[in-house]
Write an enzyme that holds these catalytic residues in place. Sequence first.
Site, PDB file in Angstrom:
ATOM      1  N   LYS A  73       0.829  -1.209   0.000  1.00  0.00           N
ATOM      2  CA  LYS A  73       0.000   0.000   0.000  1.00  0.00           C
ATOM      3  C   LYS A  73       0.863   1.259   0.000  1.00  0.00           C
ATOM      4  CE  LYS A  73      -2.121   0.632   3.684  1.00  0.00           C
ATOM      5  NZ  LYS A  73      -2.874   0.228   4.845  1.00  0.00           N
ATOM      6  N   THR A  75       4.011   1.450  -0.905  1.00  0.00           N
ATOM      7  CA  THR A  75       4.738   1.437  -2.172  1.00  0.00           C
ATOM      8  C   THR A  75       3.877   2.035  -3.284  1.00  0.00           C
ATOM      9  OG1 THR A  75       5.881  -0.555  -1.433  1.00  0.00           O
ATOM     10  CG2 THR A  75       5.931  -0.093  -3.798  1.00  0.00           C
ATOM     11  N   ARG A  96       2.667   8.256   6.838  1.00  0.00           N
ATOM     12  CA  ARG A  96       2.932   8.300   8.278  1.00  0.00           C
ATOM     13  C   ARG A  96       4.413   8.110   8.592  1.00  0.00           C
ATOM     14  NH1 ARG A  96      -0.847   3.585   9.844  1.00  0.00           N
ATOM     15  NH2 ARG A  96      -0.473   3.158   7.653  1.00  0.00           N
ATOM     16  N   LYS A 107      12.415  -6.917  11.757  1.00  0.00           N
ATOM     17  CA  LYS A 107      13.101  -6.055  10.788  1.00  0.00           C
ATOM     18  C   LYS A 107      12.284  -4.791  10.534  1.00  0.00           C
ATOM     19  CE  LYS A 107      16.314  -8.806   8.119  1.00  0.00           C
ATOM     20  NZ  LYS A 107      17.379  -7.974   7.549  1.00  0.00           N
ATOM     21  N   ALA A 275      -3.360   2.198  14.214  1.00  0.00           N
ATOM     22  CA  ALA A 275      -4.538   2.043  13.363  1.00  0.00           C
ATOM     23  C   ALA A 275      -5.626   1.217  14.046  1.00  0.00           C
ATOM     24  CB  ALA A 275      -4.139   1.414  12.034  1.00  0.00           C
ATOM     25  N   PHE A 303      -3.963  -0.350   7.637  1.00  0.00           N
ATOM     26  CA  PHE A 303      -4.675  -1.620   7.464  1.00  0.00           C
ATOM     27  C   PHE A 303      -5.485  -1.660   6.156  1.00  0.00           C
ATOM     28  CE2 PHE A 303      -4.890  -1.990  12.391  1.00  0.00           C
ATOM     29  CZ  PHE A 303      -3.563  -2.398  12.426  1.00  0.00           C
ATOM     30  N   PHE A 383       3.636  -8.605  -9.114  1.00  0.00           N
ATOM     31  CA  PHE A 383       4.759  -9.439  -8.681  1.00  0.00           C
ATOM     32  C   PHE A 383       5.222 -10.249  -9.887  1.00  0.00           C
ATOM     33  CE2 PHE A 383       5.274  -9.560  -3.983  1.00  0.00           C
ATOM     34  CZ  PHE A 383       4.369  -8.570  -3.676  1.00  0.00           C
ATOM     35  N   TRP A 411       6.995  -0.897  -8.469  1.00  0.00           N
ATOM     36  CA  TRP A 411       8.034  -1.506  -7.628  1.00  0.00           C
ATOM     37  C   TRP A 411       9.299  -1.741  -8.455  1.00  0.00           C
ATOM     38  CZ3 TRP A 411      10.871  -6.071  -7.409  1.00  0.00           C
ATOM     39  CH2 TRP A 411      11.509  -6.337  -6.184  1.00  0.00           C
TER      40      TRP A 411
END
Lengths: 558, 558
Positions: A73, A75, A96, A107, A275, A303, A383, A411
């Site tokens: 989202k 990205t 945010r 990570k 959220a 979310f 993807f 991406w």
Amino acid sequence: MAFKTDIEIAREAKKKPIQEIGDKLGIPTEHLLPYGHDKAKVSQDFIRSLEGRPDGKLILVTAINPTPAGEGKTTTTVGLGDGLNRIGKKAVVCIREASLGPNFGMKGGAAGGGYAQVVPMEEMNLHFTGDFHAITSAHNLLSAMIDNHIYWGNELQIDERRVTWRRVMDMNDRALRDIVVSLGGVSNGFPRQTGFDITVASEVMAILCLSKDLADLQKRLGDIVVAYRRDKSPIYARDVKADGAMTVLLKDAMQPNLVQTLENNPAFVHGGPFANIAHGCNSVIATKTALKLGEYVVTEAGFGADLGAEKFFDIKCRKAGLKPAAAVIVATVRAMKMNGGVAKADLGAENVEAVKKGCPNLGRHIANVKSFGVPVVVAINHFYSDTDAEVAAVKAYVAEQGAEAILCKHWANGSAGIEDLARKVVDLAESGAANFAPLYPDEMPLFQKIETIAKRIYHADEVIADKSIRDQLKAWEAAGYGNLPICMAKTQYSFSTDPNLRGAPTGHSVPVREVRLSAGAGFIVAICGEIMTMPGLPKVPSAEVIRLNAEGHVEGLF
Amino acid sequence: MAFKTDIEIAREAKKKPIQEIGDKLGIPTEHLLPYGHDKAKVSQDFIRSLEGRPDGKLILVTAINPTPAGEGKTTTTVGLGDGLNRIGKKAVVCIREASLGPNFGMKGGAAGGGYAQVVPMEEMNLHFTGDFHAITSAHNLLSAMIDNHIYWGNELQIDERRVTWRRVMDMNDRALRDIVVSLGGVSNGFPRQTGFDITVASEVMAILCLSKDLADLQKRLGDIVVAYRRDKSPIYARDVKADGAMTVLLKDAMQPNLVQTLENNPAFVHGGPFANIAHGCNSVIATKTALKLGEYVVTEAGFGADLGAEKFFDIKCRKAGLKPAAAVIVATVRAMKMNGGVAKADLGAENVEAVKKGCPNLGRHIANVKSFGVPVVVAINHFYSDTDAEVAAVKAYVAEQGAEAILCKHWANGSAGIEDLARKVVDLAESGAANFAPLYPDEMPLFQKIETIAKRIYHADEVIADKSIRDQLKAWEAAGYGNLPICMAKTQYSFSTDPNLRGAPTGHSVPVREVRLSAGAGFIVAICGEIMTMPGLPKVPSAEVIRLNAEGHVEGLF
């Protein structure tokens, strides 16, 4: 194929001096307060000077219910911002800030991914411009002033058992969840049980993100209910005279942070409320400032759309007077397959049937967002494993819902991969099709608001709540809080309160376990399930491998 | 006479862009990381590039034992920096950062006063460049990792009763002094008693201020002793693998902060360790950087010379290889009168006899500082109520001690009021008279080091310590810590451990109540009396009146 990691791509970024980024938006250098060479705050004076200017168009990026496959989202938000700039629109991204604490557990979060990122990534995942530290300080000053008031005679007659205001720290530290303070004798006060939440869960965070200016900020801080007397009458932050000093601590944090995308387009990164127990959107002041400076503002909500978009519309837009022109719902072929019952390990294999089976989750989000009067386009975040047939299945399904799904390759390719979506967003926004209205009116009784969200957005049959909860809601109505919107806190993984119920379930019920008043932020939280407000560290926290390498770069954080 | 307040003077300052201040020191713009337009950090790369350059001359500003009359040590430090620049020397001021928490209790500390101040004052008393927040985060990450290690199986066999590492917050909050954490059941860990100190009391603060670079910082952080096993063997921060991530959190905080005086001369404001349980000096990295950039570096040490100068010499200079060229001891006529027995209310009346009677306090400091091989000049910080006869009495007394006392009017007149002192400092520094040596050699046994300080600096007859304390010191010697210097923690108001014993007392004894190992900072703390490491707020904290006024200025903080 060997891909570069997000951090490798981020480190190769040809960043421009932040003054040049500000210049694109017409922000004079003297009103851009630099933090290093690649971050800056926009001065309050400049923001005030924008009053009366026309607003650009506001685009919300939201998503299906998140799955372990990852939707992208942020990205897509960043990519769309770059895409709009590429086709000649002056666009600003609003997202945010990241919380520091969790980065030392799992990570850390990047700001976007691939060739659709905001930089500087390291700083954004560490102290950034200090906003969260300022919120921590302001929150804990109030905490200290409450205990200090009790210590010096308790003139306000605070019931020590009913101090609801806890302390916060931007750290994953389970040991602080439940503590007893003021041990050690007379000079340390009156022992009582309390605890720490993580800073992003602070009501001060929600307040900062919903305040329109410093005066509004101080008023809201004063409105915070911090404790009750034995007769259950509330004590406010302004009763302990903390609101002025808290505002002073927050005056710099209230100024939006300007950074840039990999393609040197402007991005405001400001605020980051939870959220679940909060509304999960970036700050109103950043969004409104961006709308004065750009033709298009692309922002996201936390979310999936059932929680994020609903709160964005019913809390942020309602209270700030924002009118979104269009919404993008991000989906992936992989996530559709997971919603269709495929396990994560099997996502690599083509499975058109599973895609089709999972699409109703997306379909419901489309219908929900449309029901707010906001036109929708679906972004299929591509993807490499996606097959043409799978993509075609999603597109066909979305067309049946009266919307369009567009394959996006930001991406891998940055703005060049998302031009089609950018053009479609412009078409939707300029069509004048938007006719935004919140889901429910301010005047609706509080419990009915919860029911409305549960039935119309989650497609539940009923809301279950103990009499004590219904009575509490009525008491708040009597106390003048009946006009507040509801902030739903439930699992993000399902339309229902069962995280394992994928797709588009019906016939479920929504149990409300607890309700909380956030009088300063201006909403009532309905908690449906377990909500953790202070995370813990995992067995092997990433902090164990985070370090500076020989080049002075941070390793292990990403 | 109506005087302007410090904050009024500070707000009238004609500040120059921080890049111009950096330019005076030859710092290229790309190596100056701005924080707004009037603060900046100096990049590590630039600092590394300075290696091999010759050093300027280091001037210490210290003082008599503080009295309620106020001495003006920081004011004199800033004034002398301006004075040296005025007479053509390239001089840099190096002082400490202010702690945020206490500013919300009592009225906040300015950075100097009158026409000898460092600006921007508001920011320096609030979040500044976030260094203290970074120290808080690094400290508390270590705390969380310790409890997390115990939670997940305690492979290191940490004795939960012997966790010595507490948590910190930059806040005056007595409720957090003594707490029980990890209540609430299995998922929150093992309950144990602990507490919070104020951030300036963190060993991380002392470490940051004594580290010469990031590698040294990480090594020292790893050396911190955080807990013991049941067999009393120590657990280090590196055992819980926290040192790398802590270094990452501190990488920006390790870069010195550049600001300016009211006269637009450069000042480094960096670090601020407690002057009791720590050494009370600004950072080594700021001082060393300033020495590479300026002909003169004027710095100060906390409290009076018995504590501040002694630790500056025996801890900071010893460990960092610094060789001070001269020392200024600040005294006032009013403080001499208080040492001579006059009450604060009676300071307005001339009383030459009381001045004479109080002078031995100053005399002992002169002799002490000289005993380190550092030439001394006394600065009489002028007050309007001082009479010529009183000033003459101080001058005559100091002359008898083989030094010179110079009347300084920098508070009222800025650099024009302190030229004489500046010239004298240059004379002393260029005379080659300095022959600095610490008070005791590294090899001296620890208890003998304490005795040496007590007898030679405090003029005490003896040091009293329980066998358990002497045994602890011997145990540390056996463990390889015998070569560390001592950090004395005693009252700053007297040479003795009795705060009411003014003047130059003799025949007293120094009771050592407790000793603590700061293995990362590299010293052993000898505690002589009650030391408060987490202050409380007063009955009417200044936070109650701190607020933003209509012009956006902070009111009530000063």
